[in-house]
Structures are given as structure tokens and as C-alpha cells.
Design an enzyme around this catalytic site. Structure first.
Site, PDB file in Angstrom:
ATOM      1  N   HIS A 134      26.557  89.764  69.447  1.00  0.00           N
ATOM      2  CA  HIS A 134      27.234  90.523  70.812  1.00  0.00           C
ATOM      3  C   HIS A 134      28.076  89.532  70.871  1.00  0.00           C
ATOM      4  O   HIS A 134      29.273  90.947  71.808  1.00  0.00           O
ATOM      5  CB  HIS A 134      26.867  90.886  71.265  1.00  0.00           C
ATOM      6  CG  HIS A 134      27.056  92.658  71.696  1.00  0.00           C
ATOM      7  ND1 HIS A 134      26.819  93.459  72.362  1.00  0.00           N
ATOM      8  CD2 HIS A 134      28.102  93.105  71.105  1.00  0.00           C
ATOM      9  CE1 HIS A 134      27.469  94.980  72.021  1.00  0.00           C
ATOM     10  NE2 HIS A 134      28.359  94.211  71.260  1.00  0.00           N
ATOM     11  N   ASP A 138      23.546  99.572  73.471  1.00  0.00           N
ATOM     12  CA  ASP A 138      23.318  98.608  73.843  1.00  0.00           C
ATOM     13  C   ASP A 138      21.793  98.538  74.775  1.00  0.00           C
ATOM     14  O   ASP A 138      21.423  99.511  76.214  1.00  0.00           O
ATOM     15  CB  ASP A 138      24.151  97.131  74.253  1.00  0.00           C
ATOM     16  CG  ASP A 138      23.215  95.994  74.338  1.00  0.00           C
ATOM     17  OD1 ASP A 138      22.360  95.985  74.372  1.00  0.00           O
ATOM     18  OD2 ASP A 138      24.413  95.448  74.611  1.00  0.00           O
ATOM     19  N   HIS A 162      21.362  95.995  76.660  1.00  0.00           N
ATOM     20  CA  HIS A 162      21.720  95.580  77.643  1.00  0.00           C
ATOM     21  C   HIS A 162      23.250  95.684  77.757  1.00  0.00           C
ATOM     22  O   HIS A 162      23.837  96.023  77.303  1.00  0.00           O
ATOM     23  CB  HIS A 162      21.599  93.395  77.381  1.00  0.00           C
ATOM     24  CG  HIS A 162      19.692  93.302  76.436  1.00  0.00           C
ATOM     25  ND1 HIS A 162      19.607  94.167  75.490  1.00  0.00           N
ATOM     26  CD2 HIS A 162      18.897  92.869  77.268  1.00  0.00           C
ATOM     27  CE1 HIS A 162      18.508  93.382  75.378  1.00  0.00           C
ATOM     28  NE2 HIS A 162      18.451  93.207  76.337  1.00  0.00           N
ATOM     29  N   ASP A 189      25.663  93.530  79.033  1.00  0.00           N
ATOM     30  CA  ASP A 189      26.794  92.220  78.748  1.00  0.00           C
ATOM     31  C   ASP A 189      27.502  91.959  79.569  1.00  0.00           C
ATOM     32  O   ASP A 189      28.508  92.510  79.005  1.00  0.00           O
ATOM     33  CB  ASP A 189      26.572  92.540  77.521  1.00  0.00           C
ATOM     34  CG  ASP A 189      25.391  92.193  76.533  1.00  0.00           C
ATOM     35  OD1 ASP A 189      24.888  92.207  77.119  1.00  0.00           O
ATOM     36  OD2 ASP A 189      25.821  92.774  74.994  1.00  0.00           O
ATOM     37  N   HIS A 217      26.682  85.462  74.781  1.00  0.00           N
ATOM     38  CA  HIS A 217      26.573  87.298  73.955  1.00  0.00           C
ATOM     39  C   HIS A 217      26.098  88.590  75.311  1.00  0.00           C
ATOM     40  O   HIS A 217      25.913  89.519  74.988  1.00  0.00           O
ATOM     41  CB  HIS A 217      25.547  87.078  73.358  1.00  0.00           C
ATOM     42  CG  HIS A 217      24.203  87.519  72.807  1.00  0.00           C
ATOM     43  ND1 HIS A 217      22.982  87.492  72.077  1.00  0.00           N
ATOM     44  CD2 HIS A 217      23.063  86.689  74.395  1.00  0.00           C
ATOM     45  CE1 HIS A 217      21.994  87.346  73.198  1.00  0.00           C
ATOM     46  NE2 HIS A 217      22.071  86.466  74.184  1.00  0.00           N
ATOM     47  N   ASP A 261      24.695  97.468  69.318  1.00  0.00           N
ATOM     48  CA  ASP A 261      23.728  96.118  68.946  1.00  0.00           C
ATOM     49  C   ASP A 261      22.973  97.262  68.466  1.00  0.00           C
ATOM     50  O   ASP A 261      22.204  97.889  69.529  1.00  0.00           O
ATOM     51  CB  ASP A 261      23.889  95.907  70.470  1.00  0.00           C
ATOM     52  CG  ASP A 261      22.492  94.654  70.536  1.00  0.00           C
ATOM     53  OD1 ASP A 261      21.744  94.315  69.897  1.00  0.00           O
ATOM     54  OD2 ASP A 261      22.973  93.644  71.549  1.00  0.00           O
ATOM     55  N   ASP A 293      19.649  96.550  68.716  1.00  0.00           N
ATOM     56  CA  ASP A 293      18.195  96.279  70.013  1.00  0.00           C
ATOM     57  C   ASP A 293      18.790  97.602  70.868  1.00  0.00           C
ATOM     58  O   ASP A 293      17.283  97.478  71.731  1.00  0.00           O
ATOM     59  CB  ASP A 293      18.346  95.064  70.875  1.00  0.00           C
ATOM     60  CG  ASP A 293      19.286  94.818  71.904  1.00  0.00           C
ATOM     61  OD1 ASP A 293      20.447  95.510  72.205  1.00  0.00           O
ATOM     62  OD2 ASP A 293      19.852  93.684  72.343  1.00  0.00           O
ATOM     63  N   GLU A 338      23.820  91.560  66.276  1.00  0.00           N
ATOM     64  CA  GLU A 338      22.206  90.995  66.587  1.00  0.00           C
ATOM     65  C   GLU A 338      21.103  91.518  65.747  1.00  0.00           C
ATOM     66  O   GLU A 338      20.355  91.587  66.497  1.00  0.00           O
ATOM     67  CB  GLU A 338      22.433  91.335  67.758  1.00  0.00           C
ATOM     68  CG  GLU A 338      22.791  91.362  69.165  1.00  0.00           C
ATOM     69  CD  GLU A 338      22.617  89.957  69.507  1.00  0.00           C
ATOM     70  OE1 GLU A 338      22.162  89.132  68.761  1.00  0.00           O
ATOM     71  OE2 GLU A 338      23.674  89.158  70.115  1.00  0.00           O
TER      72      GLU A 338
END
Length: 347
Positions: free
Chosen positions: A119, A142, A144, A146, A159, A250, A252, A295
Site C-alpha cells: 500500500h 482498509d 489500517h 496508514d 505502507h 486494501d 485486508d 496487499e
């Protein structure tokens, strides 16, 4: 937000005046890059997604699809950490290359799909998009945020710092990393929405609150429902001005039961229906200009089935962002307008 026929036509008309007319064509650009984090294998994401039938799926949506292949990245033999950030020069150089490629694709009139890779590549992807469409808004899906800086990041991995490079409000909190002299902040915090957060570092949490960023955690999605989350997101980003959307997705963000082959999975993620609802609704605005799908790491799947599940999820997310419906066919402007106007009459 279920956009009705007249509103849909208005959005498309206004987009033509804010950036450029979105041609009915798609550019696919691979970015096999892994140095924004420490786990090998994510550089094989673009090939795995293509091998799962992405190009064929998109071609069935009645778009001309231009697959521009993969960018070729140079890995510096000597790239010493700066502070505790690994590979800063390599990541900076890769993103500069990607920025130019995305800018060229958008400038040529293509809706652009960037296949990562980790990412950190969003730094270049969004920056290149902003060169052509400086009024863009960013939807970041996402687990996260980031939005760490080198000063707040527990790992130093870039990332997890992508958004911090973009935001004007963080310019004074970002040290000058080697490899990034070409990069200047270009995005305001009000032009950003997060969806799906569930693993946010303490420094990131403080930043989100200090800047007043609009974000939706998985708890918010549970509480409000994904339909309301998308309504509020579009109201926040598009009520003042209709402008191009950059979707940075992303894998995830999805629950690990659906997408296990990724570097930083977090339990309690988006369901299949929630993930597809997000991309369907973004498509329905008519404003999607660039999408990142990042990712996917085939090396981290515990089995062939785990890898297949992850890449299949990636293909479905991309296809639905470009008009594939769960009814089994693409949305055309004419058919969707007729359907929406019929629904409006019923209301």
C-alpha cells in the site's frame, strides 16, 4: 446511497466540467512492488489477480480494456534506513515512476486500475491522479489508517505512512525522507474518508481526531449499516462539489475468512456483501476515476484455496467497482437510469 436517475446524470455532467470526460475505457496497470513493508510475496499480487481472470471479467463489462502490463522497478543495492524507515529511496523512486504512469493513463481518458503490490504504492498512484484531477477525493478502504509518520510509526514501514505523505495538514510533521524530494502534499483532510478501520495505532488515532478526518470503523459499520456509511461518505465528499473519486482498496479490509493471503490480516473485517456494496455504490456515482487494489500476497496463503479465495475477492471488488452487478450483468447508463426512474415513480 441509492442515486436516482436525474442525480446520476447530474453527477456525470458535473464531472465532465471538473476534470475531464471519463472515456468508456479501462487501463490496468501492475505495480509488483514490496519494499513498503518487510514480507516478501506481495510483489506477485498483480500476476495472481490477472491469472484469476481479471482482464476477461472486465472485458465482459463492455469496456475496452487496455492492460499496460507491469511497471519495472529498480531496487537499489544500497538503501540505508532513514531514522527507522527501511528502503526510503527505493520506495520513493518506485512511487515517482508509478505517479507518472497513473497520470498518463488518466490523462489519456482511461478509468485506471492499479494492481499492487503493497500500500505504499498509493503515494504515487494518488499523486499521479491528482496531477490530472487536483480536485479529487479519496476513499480509503482498509483495516489500517496508514497515516503514521516516521515519528509515530511503530515499524517504520512506509505502507503504513502513505496517507501522511499526501496531507497538507501534516507537511510540518513529515521529515524530508531521501527519495521523496519530488513529492509535495496535495490533499486536504476534508477530502478523505476511511471505511473499515479496526487496527489503528495510537499516533494515528490522535492524528485522525486532530485533523477531523471522516472515518468509519467496523464498529460504526455494525452500528449504522453499510448503506448509511456510504450515504454519509458521499455527503461528506460530494455535497459541496462533484469531483473524481480515487478508491484505494486494501484487501485486508475484508475479513480474513474471505481474504487470508495478505500481510496484515485483522479479524472482524468487511463481509463479502459489505465490500461489494461499497464498490457498487462508488460505481453508481459515475465518478470513479482511479482504483488501487493492494496487499494481495500469494506467498502468505496457507493453502491454494486461501490464495484462490483472496484473488477471487480482489477480482470481484474490482469488477463491481466498474459495473458488475450481483444480478449477473453490467450496469449500463441507460438501463440503470430507466431502473432508477421506475423506482422513483414507485416512491
Amino acid at each position: 446511497m441509492a442515486l436516482r436517475g436525474p442525480l446520476r446524470r447530474l453527477l456525470r455532467t458535473q464531472l465532465n466540467n471538473t476534470c475531464q470526460s471519463r472515456a468508456h475505457s479501462v487501463a490496468v496497470l501492475g505495480a509488483p512492488f514490496s519494499k513498503g513493508q518487510k514480507r516478501r510475496g506481495v510483489e506477485h499480487g498483480p500476476k495472481a489477480i490477472r491469472d484469476a481472470g481479471l482482464i476477461e471479467r472486465l472485458s465482459n463489462l463492455d469496456y475496452p480494456v487496455h492492460d499496460f502490463g507491469d511497471l519495472s522497478f529498480q531496487y537499489l543495492e544500497k538503501d540505508e534506513p532513514y531514522m527507522h524507515v527501511p528502503f526510503p529511496r527505493t520506495v520513493g523512486r518506485a512511487n515517482k515512476l508509478l505517479s507518472g504512469a497513473v497520470s498518463n493513463a488518466v490523462g489519456a481518458g482511461h478509468t485506471t486500475i492499479m494492481l499492487g503490490g503493497d500500500h505504499s504504492l498509493a503515494i504515487g498512484s494518488v499523486e499521479g491522479h491528482a496531477r490530472q484531477c487536483p480536485d479529487l477525493c479519496l476513499i480509503w478502504v482498509d483495516a489500517h489508517a496508514d497515516i503514521n509518520t516516521p515519528l509515530t510509526s511503530p515499524s517504520g514501514n512506509l505502507h503504513g505512512q502513505s496517507v501522511a505523505f499526501m496531507l497538507k495538514e501534516l507537511q510540518n510533521k513529515m521529515p524530508e525522507l531521501p527519495g521523496f524530494s519530488w513529492m509535495k502534499p496535495f490533499l486536504s483532510a476534508k477530502d478523505l474518508v476511511y471505511i473499515g478501520l479496526r487496527d489503528v495505532d495510537p499516533g494515528e488515532y490522535d492524528t485522525l481526531k486532530d485533523l477531523g478526518v471522516q472515518y468509519f470503523t467496523m464498529r460504526d459499520i455494525d452500528r449504522l449499516g453499510i448503506q448509511r456509511v456510504m450515504e454519509v461518505s458521499f455527503d461528506h465528499l460530494l455535497s459541496r462539489k462533484q469531483r473524481p473519486i480515487h478508491l484505494s482498496f486494501d484487501i485486508d479490509a475484508m475479513d480474513p475468512s474471505l481474504a487470508p493471503a495478505t500481510g496484515t490480516p485483522v479479524n472482524g473485517g468487511l463481509t463479502y456483501r459489505e465490500g461489494i456494496w461499497i464498490t457498487e455504490e462508488i460505481h453508481n456515482t459515475g465518478l470513479l476515476s482511479v482504483m488501487d487494489l493492494v496487499e494481495v500476497n500469494p506467498a502468505l496463503g496457507a493453502s491454494r484455496e486461501a490464495v484462490a479465495s483472496t484473488v477471487s475477492m480482489a477480482v470481484d471488488v474490482i469488477a463491481s467497482s466498474l459495473g458488475q452487478t450481483r444480478e449477473g450483468g453490467p450496469i449500463t447508463q441507460e438501463s440503470q437510469t430507466l431502473k432508477d426512474d421506475t423506482e422513483q415513480l414507485r416512491l
